[in-house]
Design an enzyme around this catalytic site. Structure first.
Site: not given
Lengths: 400, 354
Positions: A161, A294, A329
């Site tokens: 990620c 994040h 996400h």
């Protein structure tokens, strides 16, 4: 120290819009792109939500004028669309005029096609064209081809990620060191049954809208997206008299070296990444005006990231928000999506809200910005953390 | 700008390369389509319980890294940069077939966790407790060279002193089956030592891990100096000689200065023409070395070519099994590597004696 690298173009396709302007409109309207799954055949349709892009593969294929024999994965399609927008927005008409590279990030690559045809491959010759489209570099090769980048530095980063943040970082370093005059950087990831089930087994998927930094957060929503930036050397900016959207001012990468998937409780890696980015930028924590966190809305990330932010900023934590409640996400693309949002924040002097937040976390007393806020912004910090302990921070600034 | 040295090597391949005291002193021959590796005793490096849990790629990567660190006499490095074309492919296959076979039920996360491309890099960081910079490049046949480029940039600018880089890929049985179907793997098993003369399409595949400590400080263990590395997403045969010449001249050398050229031939009649263009062109009078008949083809096979180069430079020796022509070799001072896979993702690397 700390001279920024110019960003002259950007492009994006996400669950909240097929271009930069649509994304901006959704951001200021507080419009989420999270919904029940419609495009992937999975048994989890009813119990999870995702950030899907409405446009179908077929629509992208006809938009791009690809032949029916093409073997583009959805990752490659999303990536090509966003990268082309970025190059157009940078006003580039001849990509070969300067030494140009492409650094792209992906985690799923061509898995969407692989999972569809895996057992069919041996017997159905019509789908065998996708076998070679599986590997992560394939989408990047196709994007380079679409952009007309030939004989260039073209490579792919996959650090879960944090991938796209790392692509931006490497691209900025290639410009700074004079290896390239211009580089397209970003990332693309489509949704797949593979990642949906993977995150499901880790038990970090929310069954409803994700709620970053909320005490009762239940996990993340996966999303699909692609975004790219064009970075150019000062010499090119000057020669072409280019408007500069913002600068990549600093970057930092560190490894948590704690656990294969979980972040350390005190966010060691995240702290190091933010500190390094500040150092490269030649900035103090007080110079950061907004943090695009994040903030995946998993129990572990938001706790670890929040603690790391406090470690870096002490009792003067600037406004922060996670935009993952909008997009989900988007894995390897997330760092690029949020780079575009950080640049939009700078351009419009606007902090985008952390949607769905209700209850502050008990572990600390910082809380995200929950409404659209106007503030004179000079610098925005963007965090991206991933499996394998990968922690990355990029700082964007209005001034070089 | 600082110089960049190769200060150590660690290799696990289809040959017995894990012992740094040897340099291909015994060669294993295979009659296969896919080559296994000659395993070191993994338990010498990792606890048996941990080794059992690790995917092959992780195990090879972690142990090759540990060998490289030992060889460098280091306990830690500043950064870890990994190249892998396919990551831990077996776990990807395992997780995907579990999804398909069990209709998305009864899944466990282990193989999903290990399937992500950066697992090897992450595990090495965990093993070495290295909190520094950690990147993974996944771009087909330039995955390893991308890692090298990145490391070189940091070392030249003195942003780091010691960086561990490596290339690692593992074979996945089902994927290999698919690559046979589309003709990327040769249709029949062949005598690998003769494969470079093969007249058939496709390659003999392999797997392996080759790791190196690069440093901007030379020491008595240094193998060589990396002068330059360049990657190209596309390059046509007709441009190849010119591009090679341009690459060399940008580094102040000419083809005549190259003592050995290391080529990535894999015996695929369809694509070895790229190498022949250089072998019969710019480097027709240069001693030529090939290595994929020893390690097989995989996305990071060129990291084995880099291992060969490092050993050649340090030992000033050229094992006969590597030779592709018989021009006499005197001192090995400058070595050029060229690699591509199926006509794409080309790289030139220039390494010098130090």
């Amino acid at each position: 120290m700390g001279k920024g690298v110019a960003i002259t173009g950007m492009g994006i396709v996400s669950a909240i819009g097929n271009n930069v302007d649509e994304n901006y409109q959704s951001l200021i309207a507080g419009k989420k792109g999270i919904s029940r799954i419609s495009k992937i055949d999975t048994i989890h349709k009813g119990d999870i939500m995702v950030g899907e892009i409405a446009t179908t593969n077929q629509e992208f294929i006809s938009q791009m004028g690809l032949s029916p024999e093409n073997n583009y994965s959805r990752t490659a399609l999303l990536g090509a669309v966003a990268a082309k927008q970025a190059v157009n927005s940078a006003g580039i008409t001849d990509i070969t005029k300067y030494k140009t590279g492409l650094i792209s990030a992906t985690s799923v690559g061509g898995m969407d096609m692989t999972e569809k045809y895996y057992y069919e491959y041996p017997t159905n010759t019509a789908v065998q064209k996708y076998i070679d489209g599986h590997h992560a570099g394939d989408s990047t090769q196709k994007i380079a081809e679409q952009l007309g980048i030939l004989k260039g530095v073209v490579t792919t980063i996959s650090t879960a990620c944090s991938s796209a943040a790392n692509a931006i970082m490497f691209g900025a370093r290639l410009i700074k060191s004079g290896q390239l005059d211009r580089v397209v950087v970003g990332g693309a990831d489509c949704l797949s049954m593979f990642t949906i089930n993977g995150f499901k087994t880790l038990m970090i998927l929310s069954d409803t809208y994700n709620t970053p930094f909320d005490e009762h957060r239940k996990g993340l929503n996966l999303g699909e997206a692609a975004a790219y930036l064009v970075l150019e050397s000062d010499a090119v900016v000057k020669a072409e008299n280019k408007p500069v959207l913002a600068y990549v001012k600093g970057y930092g990468n560190a490894n948590d070296a704690f656990h294969q998937t979980a972040s350390s409780e005190n966010g060691d890696g995240a702290t190091l990444a933010m500190e390094k980015a500040l150092e490269v930028a030649g900035l103090e924590p007080k110079d950061i005006d907004y943090i695009n966190a994040h903030g995946t809305a998993t129990g572990n990330n938001d706790l670890s990231e929040g603690r790391a932010i406090i470690r870096v900023f002490g009792d003067a934590v600037p406004e922060f928000s996670s935009t993952k409640a909008y997009t989900g996400h988007t894995l390897a693309a997330a760092g690029a999506i949020e780079a575009v949002y950080s640049i939009l924040a700078l351009q419009h002097n606007t902090i985008f809200p952390n949607l769905n937040f209700k209850m502050p976390m008990e572990a600390f007393d910082i809380r995200p910005e929950v409404s659209l806020k106007s503030k004179e912004l000079h610098t925005v910090m963007s965090n991206s953390f991933g499996f394998g302990g990968n922690c990355s921070t990029v700082i964007f600034s209005k001034e070089a | 700008m600082k110089n960049v040295y190769i200060n150590s090597v660690g290799s696990i391949s289809a040959q017995k390369t894990y012992d740094n005291n040897e340099f291909l002193s015994e060669v294993v021959s295979y009659q296969e389509q896919i080559l296994p590796v000659v395993d070191p005793n993994y338990k010498d490096y990792i606890p048996p319980a941990a080794a059992r849990r690790m995917a092959k790629g992780i195990k090879m990567g972690v142990v090759a890294s540990k060998i490289a660190l030992q060889d460098a006499g280091l306990e830690e490095v500043d950064a870890i940069i990994t190249g892998t074309g396919m990551g831990c492919l077996r776990d990807s296959e395992k997780f995907l077939s579990a999804i398909l076979d069990n209709k998305e039920q009864y899944l466990t996360p282990t193989s999903f966790i290990q399937s992500t491309h950066n697992t090897v890099g992450g595990q090495i960081a965990l093993e070495l407790q290295c909190k520094g910079y950690n990147f993974t490049y996944v771009h087909s046949s330039v995955s390893f060279e991308s890692a090298m480029m990145d490391a070189k940039l940091q070392l030249e600018l003195d942003e780091a002193k010691n960086i561990l880089i490596g290339g690692v890929d593992e074979i996945g049985e089902y994927t290999a089956g698919l690559h046979k179907i589309i003709g990327h793997i040769k249709p029949e098993a062949e005598d690998v030592l003769q494969v470079l003369q093969s007249k058939t399409k496709g390659a003999i595949y392999g797997e392996g891990a080759n790791f190196f400590v690069l440093s901007n400080e030379r020491n008595e263990n240094s193998y060589g100096k990396i002068k330059s590395v360049s990657i190209f997403n596309t390059l046509s045969k007709s441009e190849l000689n010119n591009e090679a010449e341009a690459f060399l001249s940008a580094n102040g050398v000419s083809a005549e200065d190259i003592d050995v050229v290391v080529l990535g031939n894999n015996g695929d009649v369809e694509f070895d023409g790229y190498y022949e263009t250089l072998a019969n062109g710019l480097f027709q009078n240069t001693p030529q070395v090939c290595y994929k008949h020893l390690c097989g083809e995989f996305n990071t096979a060129s990291s084995f070519g880099f291992w060969v180069t490092a050993k050649m430079l340090k030992n000033q020796a050229l094992p006969e099994v590597l030779r592709f022509n018989d021009f006499p070799v005197k001192e090995i001072k400058q070595v050029l590597l060229y690699n591509q896979y199926r006509g794409e993702n080309h790289s030139f690397t220039l390494v010098e004696q130090c």
